[in-house]
Design an enzyme around this catalytic site. Structure first.
Site, PDB file in Angstrom:
ATOM      1  N   TYR A   3     -53.293 -36.304 -16.539  1.00 51.99           N
ATOM      2  CA  TYR A   3     -54.126 -37.245 -17.297  1.00 51.99           C
ATOM      3  C   TYR A   3     -53.313 -38.364 -17.939  1.00 51.99           C
ATOM      4  O   TYR A   3     -52.093 -38.343 -17.945  1.00 51.99           O
ATOM      5  CB  TYR A   3     -55.039 -36.556 -18.291  1.00 51.99           C
ATOM      6  CG  TYR A   3     -54.488 -35.629 -19.339  1.00 51.99           C
ATOM      7  CD1 TYR A   3     -53.180 -35.657 -19.778  1.00 51.99           C
ATOM      8  CD2 TYR A   3     -55.347 -34.690 -19.921  1.00 51.99           C
ATOM      9  CE1 TYR A   3     -52.726 -34.801 -20.760  1.00 51.99           C
ATOM     10  CE2 TYR A   3     -54.903 -33.818 -20.902  1.00 51.99           C
ATOM     11  CZ  TYR A   3     -53.591 -33.881 -21.317  1.00 51.99           C
ATOM     12  OH  TYR A   3     -53.159 -33.024 -22.290  1.00 51.99           O
ATOM     13  N   GLU A   4     -54.040 -39.372 -18.420  1.00 54.17           N
ATOM     14  CA  GLU A   4     -53.478 -40.641 -18.914  1.00 54.17           C
ATOM     15  C   GLU A   4     -52.656 -41.347 -17.834  1.00 54.17           C
ATOM     16  O   GLU A   4     -51.658 -42.003 -18.114  1.00 54.17           O
ATOM     17  CB  GLU A   4     -52.620 -40.415 -20.172  1.00 54.17           C
ATOM     18  CG  GLU A   4     -53.325 -39.688 -21.294  1.00 54.17           C
ATOM     19  CD  GLU A   4     -54.664 -40.321 -21.681  1.00 54.17           C
ATOM     20  OE1 GLU A   4     -54.858 -41.504 -21.387  1.00 54.17           O
ATOM     21  OE2 GLU A   4     -55.494 -39.614 -22.266  1.00 54.17           O
ATOM     22  N   GLY A   5     -53.098 -41.234 -16.602  1.00 53.29           N
ATOM     23  CA  GLY A   5     -52.383 -41.818 -15.466  1.00 53.29           C
ATOM     24  C   GLY A   5     -51.462 -40.778 -14.869  1.00 53.29           C
ATOM     25  O   GLY A   5     -50.513 -40.340 -15.519  1.00 53.29           O
TER      26      GLY A   5
END
Length: 586
Positions: free
Chosen positions: A429-431
């Site tokens: 997550y978050e890229g």
């Protein structure tokens, strides 16, 4: 196993490695000094050990639940949220103008490492509020700042990020959520997925920051705007009005972080207001994402520390076989070379990852103080490394922790498996870490490799300008060799950008690992030199300080030699990938 806050390691990393003393009583942090640093970290450690850590297994077993349209958090979590807010932790790094303590980002990240280690599912709750505070501080109107920031900063309300949709994933160009003007406001219609702490009743209100499209917006990312959409409408005086037209319609069934309510959010004509300029939502989103990406890197360090502590305790207690190191029969498994090496490399990588994250944070602090463009380049270059290298270490160390436990590690009751399950989301997550690597070789490396060259020069200057004791100096050659591989790889990637962009992307992950290995080595060298100086001055526990030196030597022997192999891998290019079809891989 009981979590113990690594206060000595954190304080050592902040002072000896990152040099946070440079910020003491500076123009940006006039009230900050060593005594305050100690007091804040001690209090954060106490909260982590006494309030958050005891809820970790409870939250994993119970999880969050959606009942009758309402999200129910795990037992004890609502009380922990209140304790967190009452302690002022939500506003530790927030501006004083809105009720925050305006402490350095490096100190904030050190405190949050302990929160994540103690209870990762819980610590995600304030992490997203931090990102909302950052976005409103940089892009909100004065009215929005005055109305919303004090309540986010106090922890009275919480915040979320609503980016992803079922058809979009990480490709924000595919977002379809609509924002239709309605007088001075907007009405949001659409569905968002993977919304961390998207709904709960532990706070009076939740402020959702939502990416959506205005009517007639350009296609792709150029047509995205950012909106603030509260769970309960907010009157002009800050009091709460009616429930807004949004709701959690599902909770994701996840591998780990069970106590974190990850929601599917439906916006059904919900009232919202624009944040920033129309079609400029991507800029505001990156403000949120940069804050969240560093926080997730710290999360990786935290879960690695928690898993390592448990594995070390088990290895000291579990007796099996005869030790070739000590000659003891039925020895603790810590005394078998393979187990001790696994634990020692885990400890070295944790300290390296911690240092990378804190160096990134201190660059943000120094940029706030000086506005220096070179410092900003350093921060930007380190963010994807901190996020990806730190979270990869989290997964690796948690996996090693299961291995150290042997068969017992595969049994849920020991708790080792939970650390691995929790850690596994952080590289996603978050890229994803692949996206971080692409960002590093693309925007952050630039067209001239200036950020990489400056980093190499600074590390070389540190080596040249310090007197190296003989037991450290012999290992420094490994760092010099890795630096040379890093420079060669950086320049090669820049050279390929126009003619062979596929080569650049194919080598991105190997390059990020190489960069992380190099900066990690630099961090541990700084720590080893500081420990050597303290030993000479008889300042501190000699066993603990000698351990810092041995960890550097171990890292230099076992990690830095991989630099040449990583350089060879990333310069191999994309030709083999281009030649492979799905059928060839079937």
């Amino acid at each position: 196993m009981t979590y113990r806050a690594p206060l000595a390691d954190l304080k050592f990393s902040l002072t000896a490695v990152t040099g946070i003393e440079r910020l003491y009583q500076s123009a940006a942090y006039p009230d900050f000094d060593g005594d305050l640093l100690d007091a804040i970290l001690d209090a954060a450690g106490q909260l982590s050990e006494e309030v958050l850590a005891p809820l970790n297994r409870v939250g994993d077993a119970h999880g969050a639940k959606l009942e009758n349209g309402q999200v129910i958090v795990a037992p004890g979590f609502a009380e922990a949220v209140s304790a967190f807010a009452e302690g002022g932790w939500a506003g530790l790094g927030a501006p004083e103008a809105h009720g925050g303590q305006a402490m350095p980002k490096a100190l904030e990240m050190a405190a949050y490492e302990m929160f994540h280690a103690a209870n990762m599912a819980f610590a995600l709750y304030p992490t997203l509020s931090q990102a909302a505070i950052e976005a409103l501080h940089h892009h909100g109107t004065e009215r929005q700042k005055a109305l919303y920031l004090p309540r986010l900063t106090s922890g009275e309300w919480s915040g979320t990020m609503n980016l992803t949709e079922p058809q979009a994933g990480s490709d924000l160009a595919l977002l379809t959520t609509q924002a239709v003007p309605d007088g001075d406001a907007y009405r949001l219609t659409g569905q968002k997925i993977f919304i961390t702490w998207g709904d709960h009743e532990t706070r009076d209100n939740i402020l959702h920051l939502v990416l959506a499209r205005l009517p007639g917006a350009p296609e792709g990312t150029r047509g995205i705007s950012l909106f603030l959409c509260p769970k309960y409408l907010v009157n002009a005086d800050g009091s709460l009005g009616a429930r807004n037209s949004l709701r959690a319609v599902g909770l994701e069934h996840k591998l780990g972080i069970h106590a974190s309510p990850t929601c599917v959010m439906a916006f059904e004509g919900a009232q919202a207001e624009l944040v920033g300029q129309p079609h400029q939502g991507l800029m505001a989103m990156f403000t949120m994402m940069n804050a969240a990406r560093l926080a997730v890197g710290v999360q990786g360090v935290g879960i690695a520390e928690r898993a390592y502590q448990q594995a070390l305790a088990y290895a000291r207690e579990r007796r099996q076989g005869n030790s070739i190191l000590t000659g003891e029969k039925k020895a603790p498994i810590f005394d078998h070379p393979d187990v001790r090496l696994m634990l020692a490399l885990s400890k070295a990588k944790i300290e390296a990852a911690r240092g990378i994250c804190l160096l990134t944070a201190i660059a943000a602090d120094e940029h706030r103080l000086s506005g220096d463009a070179r410092v900003k380049r350093r921060e930007d270059f380190l963010v994807p490394i901190a996020k990806a290298w730190g979270t990869d270490v989290g997964v690796e160390v948690a996996s090693t922790g299961v291995q150290v436990h042997g068969g017992m590690g595969f049994i849920e009751e020991t708790g080792a498996a939970q650390h691995y399950r929790d850690a596994r989301i952080a590289p996603i997550y978050e890229g994803t870490n692949g996206i971080q690597a692409g960002d590093l070789v693309g925007r952050k490396l630039g067209d001239d490799a200036a950020s990489a060259v400056e980093l190499k020069q600074d590390i070389e200057s540190f080596i040249l300008n310090n007197s190296l004791p003989s037991d450290i100096a012999t290992s420094v050659e490994a760092l010099r060799g890795a630096l040379k591989a890093f420079e060669t790889a950086s320049l090669w990637l820049v050279g390929q950008k126009k003619s062979r962009p596929a080569d650049v992307q194919a080598g991105a992950t190997a390059y990020l690992k190489l960069a992380g290995d190099v900066v990690g080595g630099y961090v541990l060298l700084r720590g080893a030199l500081a420990a050597s100086g303290r030993l000479a001055a008889n300042d501190g526990d000699p066993v603990w300080l000698k351990g810092k030196i041995e960890l550097w030597k171990l890292y230099a022997a076992h990690v830095l030699p991989h630099a040449e192999a990583l350089k060879a891998a990333l310069t191999a290019g994309a030709a083999s990938l281009e030649a492979l079809s799905p059928e060839a891989l079937s």
